[in-house]
Design a protein around this motif. Sequence first.
Motif, PDB file in Angstrom:
ATOM      1  N   ARG A  58       0.783  -1.184  -0.042  1.00  0.00           N
ATOM      2  CA  ARG A  58       0.031  -0.042   0.062  1.00  0.00           C
ATOM      3  C   ARG A  58       0.908   1.252   0.078  1.00  0.00           C
ATOM      4  NH1 ARG A  58      -2.458  -4.342   1.662  1.00  0.00           N
ATOM      5  NH2 ARG A  58      -4.698  -4.411   1.305  1.00  0.00           N
ATOM      6  N   ILE A  59       2.242   1.231   0.163  1.00  0.00           N
ATOM      7  CA  ILE A  59       2.949   2.393   0.213  1.00  0.00           C
ATOM      8  C   ILE A  59       4.071   2.286  -0.864  1.00  0.00           C
ATOM      9  CG2 ILE A  59       4.613   3.874   1.378  1.00  0.00           C
ATOM     10  CD1 ILE A  59       2.926   2.868   4.266  1.00  0.00           C
ATOM     11  N   ALA A  60       3.958   2.910  -1.854  1.00  0.00           N
ATOM     12  CA  ALA A  60       5.133   2.978  -2.831  1.00  0.00           C
ATOM     13  C   ALA A  60       6.549   3.146  -2.280  1.00  0.00           C
ATOM     14  CB  ALA A  60       4.719   4.011  -4.064  1.00  0.00           C
ATOM     15  N   PRO A  61       7.737   2.218  -2.736  1.00  0.00           N
ATOM     16  CA  PRO A  61       8.833   2.326  -2.301  1.00  0.00           C
ATOM     17  C   PRO A  61       9.355   3.920  -2.565  1.00  0.00           C
ATOM     18  CG  PRO A  61       8.736   0.587  -3.643  1.00  0.00           C
ATOM     19  CD  PRO A  61       7.594   1.212  -3.746  1.00  0.00           C
ATOM     20  N   GLY A  62       9.875   4.600  -1.485  1.00  0.00           N
ATOM     21  CA  GLY A  62      10.330   5.831  -1.446  1.00  0.00           C
ATOM     22  C   GLY A  62       9.377   7.023  -1.195  1.00  0.00           C
ATOM     23  N   ASP A  63       7.930   6.346  -0.860  1.00  0.00           N
ATOM     24  CA  ASP A  63       7.049   7.527  -0.693  1.00  0.00           C
ATOM     25  C   ASP A  63       7.006   7.900   0.533  1.00  0.00           C
ATOM     26  OD1 ASP A  63       4.606   9.073  -0.538  1.00  0.00           O
ATOM     27  OD2 ASP A  63       3.338   7.583  -1.284  1.00  0.00           O
ATOM     28  N   LEU A  64       7.699   9.114   0.946  1.00  0.00           N
ATOM     29  CA  LEU A  64       8.038   9.316   2.407  1.00  0.00           C
ATOM     30  C   LEU A  64       6.721   9.835   3.035  1.00  0.00           C
ATOM     31  CD1 LEU A  64      11.392  11.161   1.993  1.00  0.00           C
ATOM     32  CD2 LEU A  64      10.939   9.097   2.431  1.00  0.00           C
ATOM     33  N   SER A  65       5.770  10.428   2.305  1.00  0.00           N
ATOM     34  CA  SER A  65       4.410  10.892   2.874  1.00  0.00           C
ATOM     35  C   SER A  65       3.283   9.703   3.049  1.00  0.00           C
ATOM     36  CB  SER A  65       3.753  11.966   2.042  1.00  0.00           C
ATOM     37  OG  SER A  65       3.463  11.444   0.858  1.00  0.00           O
ATOM     38  N   GLY A  66       3.709   8.415   2.473  1.00  0.00           N
ATOM     39  CA  GLY A  66       2.684   7.340   2.288  1.00  0.00           C
ATOM     40  C   GLY A  66       2.370   6.970   3.552  1.00  0.00           C
ATOM     41  N   PRO A  67       3.093   6.731   4.589  1.00  0.00           N
ATOM     42  CA  PRO A  67       2.971   6.018   5.904  1.00  0.00           C
ATOM     43  C   PRO A  67       1.802   7.015   6.818  1.00  0.00           C
ATOM     44  CG  PRO A  67       5.368   5.837   5.736  1.00  0.00           C
ATOM     45  CD  PRO A  67       4.710   6.765   4.432  1.00  0.00           C
ATOM     46  N   LEU A  68       1.840   8.209   6.522  1.00  0.00           N
ATOM     47  CA  LEU A  68       0.809   9.103   7.337  1.00  0.00           C
ATOM     48  C   LEU A  68      -0.107   9.767   6.364  1.00  0.00           C
ATOM     49  CD1 LEU A  68       3.461  11.186   9.470  1.00  0.00           C
ATOM     50  CD2 LEU A  68       1.839   9.262  10.100  1.00  0.00           C
ATOM     51  N   SER A  69      -0.477   9.097   5.129  1.00  0.00           N
ATOM     52  CA  SER A  69      -1.179   9.785   4.146  1.00  0.00           C
ATOM     53  C   SER A  69      -2.796   8.978   4.525  1.00  0.00           C
ATOM     54  CB  SER A  69      -1.095   9.137   2.714  1.00  0.00           C
ATOM     55  OG  SER A  69      -1.407   7.674   2.554  1.00  0.00           O
ATOM     56  N   PRO A  70      -3.735   9.914   4.342  1.00  0.00           N
ATOM     57  CA  PRO A  70      -5.297   9.505   4.669  1.00  0.00           C
ATOM     58  C   PRO A  70      -5.319   8.341   4.053  1.00  0.00           C
ATOM     59  CG  PRO A  70      -5.145  11.712   4.099  1.00  0.00           C
ATOM     60  CD  PRO A  70      -3.896  11.177   3.691  1.00  0.00           C
ATOM     61  N   SER A  71      -5.261   7.805   2.738  1.00  0.00           N
ATOM     62  CA  SER A  71      -5.596   6.745   2.389  1.00  0.00           C
ATOM     63  C   SER A  71      -4.890   5.213   2.928  1.00  0.00           C
ATOM     64  CB  SER A  71      -5.097   6.479   0.768  1.00  0.00           C
ATOM     65  OG  SER A  71      -3.800   6.595   0.641  1.00  0.00           O
ATOM     66  N   PHE A  72      -3.487   5.342   3.346  1.00  0.00           N
ATOM     67  CA  PHE A  72      -3.001   4.314   4.197  1.00  0.00           C
ATOM     68  C   PHE A  72      -3.612   4.419   5.591  1.00  0.00           C
ATOM     69  CE2 PHE A  72       0.121   2.522   7.137  1.00  0.00           C
ATOM     70  CZ  PHE A  72       0.239   1.358   6.422  1.00  0.00           C
ATOM     71  N   LEU A  73      -3.592   5.421   6.254  1.00  0.00           N
ATOM     72  CA  LEU A  73      -4.024   5.246   7.434  1.00  0.00           C
ATOM     73  C   LEU A  73      -5.596   4.820   7.840  1.00  0.00           C
ATOM     74  CD1 LEU A  73      -2.756   8.869   9.116  1.00  0.00           C
ATOM     75  CD2 LEU A  73      -1.830   6.381   9.442  1.00  0.00           C
ATOM     76  N   GLY A  74      -6.360   5.227   6.651  1.00  0.00           N
ATOM     77  CA  GLY A  74      -7.702   4.609   6.715  1.00  0.00           C
ATOM     78  C   GLY A  74      -7.793   3.187   6.460  1.00  0.00           C
ATOM     79  N   ALA A  75      -6.972   2.798   5.499  1.00  0.00           N
ATOM     80  CA  ALA A  75      -6.725   1.109   5.226  1.00  0.00           C
ATOM     81  C   ALA A  75      -6.337   0.502   6.531  1.00  0.00           C
ATOM     82  CB  ALA A  75      -5.769   0.836   3.856  1.00  0.00           C
ATOM     83  N   LEU A  76      -5.253   0.989   6.990  1.00  0.00           N
ATOM     84  CA  LEU A  76      -4.607   0.544   8.341  1.00  0.00           C
ATOM     85  C   LEU A  76      -5.718   0.582   9.386  1.00  0.00           C
ATOM     86  CD1 LEU A  76      -2.279  -0.687   9.865  1.00  0.00           C
ATOM     87  CD2 LEU A  76      -1.659   1.786  10.702  1.00  0.00           C
ATOM     88  N   ALA A  77      -6.685   1.311   9.550  1.00  0.00           N
ATOM     89  CA  ALA A  77      -7.832   1.503  10.777  1.00  0.00           C
ATOM     90  C   ALA A  77      -8.755   0.406  10.128  1.00  0.00           C
ATOM     91  CB  ALA A  77      -8.232   2.818  10.710  1.00  0.00           C
ATOM     92  N   ALA A  78      -8.986   0.364   9.020  1.00  0.00           N
ATOM     93  CA  ALA A  78     -10.196  -0.807   8.728  1.00  0.00           C
ATOM     94  C   ALA A  78      -9.357  -2.064   8.693  1.00  0.00           C
ATOM     95  CB  ALA A  78     -10.530  -0.456   7.272  1.00  0.00           C
ATOM     96  N   ARG A  79      -8.431  -2.213   8.468  1.00  0.00           N
ATOM     97  CA  ARG A  79      -7.821  -3.688   8.629  1.00  0.00           C
ATOM     98  C   ARG A  79      -7.765  -4.113  10.101  1.00  0.00           C
ATOM     99  NH1 ARG A  79      -5.926  -7.878   5.396  1.00  0.00           N
ATOM    100  NH2 ARG A  79      -4.326  -8.916   6.324  1.00  0.00           N
TER     101      ARG A  79
END
Length: 160
Positions: A58-79
């Motif tokens: 869910r996080i592209a390699p080198g995407d420094l903002s990915g871990p705190l992005s709304p899409s990732f945090l939403g997916a983590l919360a749902a999971r």
Amino acid sequence: MINDLAKTLTAAARGDFPPADGTVSVLPPASERDWGVISFSGCAVVFADVAAAWVHARIAPGDLSGPLSPSFLGALAARTGREIENIDLLMVAGALPGPPSIALRETRDPAHPRIARALRHRDGVRAWTADEEGSAVVVGRGVAGRWEVAFEVAEAARGR
């Protein structure tokens, strides 16, 4: 690779930060209560009961903002069946010498909003008020069992 959240935070408090290499490490949760993401300069740590492959898909390699992005945090919360509360700032520092420069009175008032929140997120909570307007200082053990402090300056006391 980061492999222990408490050790990583202790090292950061000394100024020894993880390498800014764009990695996202995945660790087991620090406790049943504490699941989340901590982002350092150039790397991040996800501490939750999820597989590293799930995170990295869910996080592209080198995407420094990915871990705190709304899409990732939403997916983590749902999971994980968790709720997203907020993105907060975690700073680390040593204690200052001597007593505080203002008078503090210890309180156990769970009705104070800052104290009530601390009781939900920390262990061993102690709190003090500094004035009649409701300013408070709260300490307790938070993420990875580390001491954390929170404070609130009442609107009427700000600027003094």
